[in-house]
Design a protein around this motif. Structure first.
Motif, short mmCIF file in Angstrom:
data_model
loop_
_atom_site.label_atom_id
_atom_site.label_comp_id
_atom_site.label_asym_id
_atom_site.label_seq_id
_atom_site.Cartn_x
_atom_site.Cartn_y
_atom_site.Cartn_z
N LEU A 180 0.82 -1.20 0.00
CA LEU A 180 0.00 0.00 0.00
C LEU A 180 0.86 1.26 0.00
O LEU A 180 0.60 2.21 -0.76
N ALA A 181 1.91 1.28 0.82
CA ALA A 181 2.80 2.45 0.88
C ALA A 181 3.46 2.70 -0.48
O ALA A 181 3.56 3.85 -0.92
N ALA A 182 3.89 1.65 -1.14
CA ALA A 182 4.55 1.79 -2.44
C ALA A 182 3.61 2.41 -3.46
O ALA A 182 4.01 3.27 -4.26
N GLU A 183 2.36 1.98 -3.43
CA GLU A 183 1.37 2.53 -4.36
C GLU A 183 1.09 4.00 -4.06
O GLU A 183 1.12 4.85 -4.95
N ARG A 184 0.86 4.31 -2.79
CA ARG A 184 0.51 5.68 -2.40
C ARG A 184 1.67 6.65 -2.61
O ARG A 184 1.45 7.83 -2.85
N GLU A 185 2.90 6.16 -2.48
CA GLU A 185 4.07 7.04 -2.59
C GLU A 185 4.81 6.87 -3.92
O GLU A 185 5.93 7.37 -4.06
N ASN A 186 4.19 6.18 -4.86
CA ASN A 186 4.78 6.01 -6.20
C ASN A 186 6.21 5.47 -6.16
O ASN A 186 7.08 5.94 -6.88
N PHE A 187 6.42 4.47 -5.33
CA PHE A 187 7.75 3.90 -5.15
C PHE A 187 8.39 3.48 -6.47
O PHE A 187 9.56 3.75 -6.72
N PHE A 188 7.63 2.86 -7.33
CA PHE A 188 8.22 2.32 -8.56
C PHE A 188 8.45 3.38 -9.63
O PHE A 188 8.97 3.07 -10.70
N ASP A 189 8.13 4.63 -9.31
CA ASP A 189 8.46 5.73 -10.22
C ASP A 189 9.86 6.29 -9.97
O ASP A 189 10.34 7.11 -10.76
N TYR A 190 10.52 5.88 -8.89
CA TYR A 190 11.87 6.37 -8.63
C TYR A 190 12.81 5.89 -9.73
O TYR A 190 12.74 4.73 -10.14
N PRO A 191 13.69 6.76 -10.20
CA PRO A 191 14.59 6.36 -11.28
C PRO A 191 15.62 5.32 -10.86
O PRO A 191 16.16 4.60 -11.70
N HIS A 192 15.89 5.26 -9.56
CA HIS A 192 16.86 4.29 -9.05
C HIS A 192 16.27 3.53 -7.87
O HIS A 192 15.87 4.14 -6.88
N ILE A 193 16.21 2.22 -8.00
CA ILE A 193 15.83 1.33 -6.90
C ILE A 193 16.90 0.26 -6.87
O ILE A 193 17.11 -0.45 -7.86
N ASP A 194 17.59 0.17 -5.75
CA ASP A 194 18.68 -0.80 -5.60
C ASP A 194 18.37 -1.76 -4.46
O ASP A 194 17.64 -1.40 -3.52
N VAL A 195 18.95 -2.93 -4.54
CA VAL A 195 18.87 -3.89 -3.44
C VAL A 195 20.28 -4.27 -3.02
O VAL A 195 21.22 -4.23 -3.83
N ALA A 196 20.40 -4.63 -1.76
CA ALA A 196 21.65 -5.18 -1.24
C ALA A 196 21.40 -6.66 -0.98
O ALA A 196 20.36 -7.03 -0.41
N THR A 197 22.34 -7.48 -1.41
CA THR A 197 22.21 -8.92 -1.19
C THR A 197 23.38 -9.43 -0.37
O THR A 197 24.49 -8.89 -0.43
N VAL A 198 23.11 -10.46 0.37
CA VAL A 198 24.12 -11.24 1.08
C VAL A 198 23.82 -12.69 0.74
O VAL A 198 22.68 -13.14 0.93
#
Length: 155
Positions: free
Chosen positions: A43-61
């Protein structure tokens, strides 16, 4: 020492970032006495347009997603680390990667009372410019105070 890798988000990371966000966000809101303001990532991602950010990174271990960030050319907007992996350098590495990709990042908003986040950003060169008050983005029925953190331009 952990073998931390930073890479761009891919759609198969979605369930990991939901779990990370929800657990870490509950901790963050608890630090700021805003427990009731929790919204799940979906819900937060939808309301705050998370997937519109030009950069989304993940950290993996060990090829498992354990943290993520989202940012623009001038603002680090999201940074969450799985609670069982906090204080192991993941947040710092994500911020460093973001600053390498977008050296113009100068702004971060941190919920007032989230001292672990404030201290992390201060250790990287950000400082509290001021404290603002307003409504919580994505959950506007809640009043919040935030640290407006900045850093000086490079060069």
């Amino acid at each position: 020492m952990l073998d931390i890798k930073i890479r761009p988000y891919i759609s198969s990371d979605y369930n990991y970032i939901c779990i990370i966000h929800d657990a870490a966000r509950k901790m963050e809101l608890s630090l700021t006495s805003l427990d009731a303001a929790f919204l799940p990532f979906s819900l937060a991602a939808e309301r705050e347009n998370f997937f519109d950010y030009p950069h989304i990174d993940v950290a993996t271990v060990d090829d498992t997603v354990v943290a993520f960030s989202a940012y623009t050319d001038d603002e680090l907007a999201w940074l969450y680390v799985s609670p069982d992996m906090m204080r192991k350098g993941l947040g710092r590495k994500l911020v460093a990667s973001a600053l390498d990709i977008e050296p113009g990042i100068k702004h971060i908003e941190v919920l007032y009372g989230n001292e672990p986040a404030r201290k992390l950003y201060e250790s990287i060169g950000f400082y509290v410019q001021k404290i603002n008050e307003g409504v919580m983005p994505g959950n506007e029925s809640y009043h919040v105070k935030v640290y407006i953190m900045c850093r000086d331009s490079i060069g």
